[in-house]
Design a protein around this motif. Sequence first.
Motif, PDB file in Angstrom:
ATOM      1  N   VAL A 238       0.850  -1.193   0.000  1.00 46.95           N
ATOM      2  CA  VAL A 238       0.000   0.000   0.000  1.00 46.95           C
ATOM      3  C   VAL A 238       0.884   1.240   0.000  1.00 46.95           C
ATOM      4  O   VAL A 238       1.722   1.413   0.890  1.00 46.95           O
ATOM      5  N   SER A 239       0.693   2.085  -0.997  1.00 49.89           N
ATOM      6  CA  SER A 239       1.474   3.314  -1.129  1.00 49.89           C
ATOM      7  C   SER A 239       0.538   4.513  -1.155  1.00 49.89           C
ATOM      8  O   SER A 239      -0.526   4.467  -1.783  1.00 49.89           O
ATOM      9  N   ASP A 240       0.926   5.563  -0.452  1.00 49.59           N
ATOM     10  CA  ASP A 240       0.143   6.808  -0.449  1.00 49.59           C
ATOM     11  C   ASP A 240       1.109   7.930  -0.781  1.00 49.59           C
ATOM     12  O   ASP A 240       2.092   8.139  -0.064  1.00 49.59           O
ATOM     13  N   ILE A 241       0.869   8.652  -1.886  1.00 52.81           N
ATOM     14  CA  ILE A 241       1.821   9.691  -2.264  1.00 52.81           C
ATOM     15  C   ILE A 241       1.667  10.945  -1.413  1.00 52.81           C
ATOM     16  O   ILE A 241       2.490  11.853  -1.494  1.00 52.81           O
ATOM     17  N   VAL A 242       0.612  11.006  -0.593  1.00 52.50           N
ATOM     18  CA  VAL A 242       0.493  12.079   0.398  1.00 52.50           C
ATOM     19  C   VAL A 242       1.637  11.936   1.406  1.00 52.50           C
ATOM     20  O   VAL A 242       1.912  10.828   1.870  1.00 52.50           O
ATOM     21  N   ASP A 247       2.172   9.502   8.103  1.00 50.51           N
ATOM     22  CA  ASP A 247       1.405   8.291   8.412  1.00 50.51           C
ATOM     23  C   ASP A 247      -0.070   8.582   8.189  1.00 50.51           C
ATOM     24  O   ASP A 247      -0.803   8.930   9.112  1.00 50.51           O
ATOM     25  N   THR A 248      -0.520   8.456   6.947  1.00 48.94           N
ATOM     26  CA  THR A 248      -1.914   8.723   6.627  1.00 48.94           C
ATOM     27  C   THR A 248      -2.798   7.617   7.191  1.00 48.94           C
ATOM     28  O   THR A 248      -2.324   6.511   7.487  1.00 48.94           O
ATOM     29  N   PRO A 249      -4.099   7.884   7.330  1.00 47.26           N
ATOM     30  CA  PRO A 249      -5.004   6.831   7.807  1.00 47.26           C
ATOM     31  C   PRO A 249      -4.941   5.565   6.957  1.00 47.26           C
ATOM     32  O   PRO A 249      -5.039   4.454   7.490  1.00 47.26           O
ATOM     33  N   LEU A 250      -4.763   5.718   5.635  1.00 47.14           N
ATOM     34  CA  LEU A 250      -4.665   4.547   4.769  1.00 47.14           C
ATOM     35  C   LEU A 250      -3.448   3.709   5.131  1.00 47.14           C
ATOM     36  O   LEU A 250      -3.527   2.475   5.236  1.00 47.14           O
ATOM     37  N   LEU A 251      -2.305   4.351   5.340  1.00 48.39           N
ATOM     38  CA  LEU A 251      -1.086   3.613   5.682  1.00 48.39           C
ATOM     39  C   LEU A 251      -1.189   2.988   7.074  1.00 48.39           C
ATOM     40  O   LEU A 251      -0.729   1.861   7.290  1.00 48.39           O
ATOM     41  N   ALA A 252      -1.804   3.712   8.016  1.00 48.03           N
ATOM     42  CA  ALA A 252      -1.973   3.163   9.362  1.00 48.03           C
ATOM     43  C   ALA A 252      -2.861   1.923   9.323  1.00 48.03           C
ATOM     44  O   ALA A 252      -2.594   0.923  10.013  1.00 48.03           O
ATOM     45  N   MET A 253      -3.908   1.966   8.517  1.00 54.02           N
ATOM     46  CA  MET A 253      -4.801   0.822   8.386  1.00 54.02           C
ATOM     47  C   MET A 253      -4.070  -0.354   7.743  1.00 54.02           C
ATOM     48  O   MET A 253      -4.257  -1.514   8.142  1.00 54.02           O
ATOM     49  N   ALA A 254      -3.216  -0.066   6.768  1.00 52.11           N
ATOM     50  CA  ALA A 254      -2.453  -1.128   6.110  1.00 52.11           C
ATOM     51  C   ALA A 254      -1.501  -1.790   7.103  1.00 52.11           C
ATOM     52  O   ALA A 254      -1.403  -3.027   7.159  1.00 52.11           O
TER      53      ALA A 254
END
Length: 301
Positions: A238-242, A247-254
């Motif tokens: 999982v990659s988030d360019i933000v 540590d975006t919510p998407l990355l924390a969830m991953a």
Amino acid sequence: MSAQPTDMPPAPHPGWISGKARLAGVIGHPVSHSRSPRLHGFWLARHGIDGAYLPLAVDPADLAAVLHALPRMGFRGVNLTLPHKQLAMAMVDRIDPAARAIGAVNTLVFDDAHGIAGYNTDGYGFGAALAAGAPGRDVVAPALVLGAGGAARAVVHALATAGCTEIRIANRSGARAAALVADLGPHLPGCRLLAVDWQQRGQALDGCGTLVNTTSLGLAGQPPLDMALDMAGAGLVVSDIVYDPLDTPLLAMARARGLVAVDGLGMLLHQAVPGFEHWFGLRPVVDDALRRHVAADLIGD
């Protein structure tokens, strides 16, 4: 020249920049948010280069005149940020094939003999960051990319170039996702591009090896990204360019699911490497010291 052994580069002293200094910069409107001067300034100081990298606030109406004037002022080139990446396409003399396929330039190199050359290093930056953040993982399995803007185009191009055989694009505007497929598809014959409905993004994750968020959702001050990972396989990257917050919510969830998570700062750092090499004659290294310097005040660092 070799890198300094300390984390932070030495502070420039009076007279650090001479009349022969190499000049580069970043053009945006606005440009005050850009971290590129901090990034390039670290490398310049680390290697003791007689040069400067400056933020340049330029209105789109003035871009052509500025690009014409900068080489005469000693500039070797510039980076471009919003809203100039597509506008500048018509103002350069030569365009790298990857930039032409992506439809935007973010790095310009000024050459007295050959005019202005335009490149897009965002795709390179994403690929290098993904390789560093998820070493040993291949990208052959399908990928799901959220978003259909300029960053998404660079990411799609990078994934396909690295060997991804199928990329699913989900965007809040379905028409933009379809346009991305139509525009990039002919340039990526070894990869199948599919536009999927935004409401089906969770289901579209089934069977994917890579998930990339290229939207502004999750960025500090923006609405959060609502993305379920119920269909995620154990090997999903999982990659988030933000990168604000890191540590975006998407990355924390991953991470909570035991998945490999790659934040957006690496893409910013790696995309700067080719431009610096063009302008200052030395290929710099992306390392932990640079990362700490550029991310010093980011949320979640």
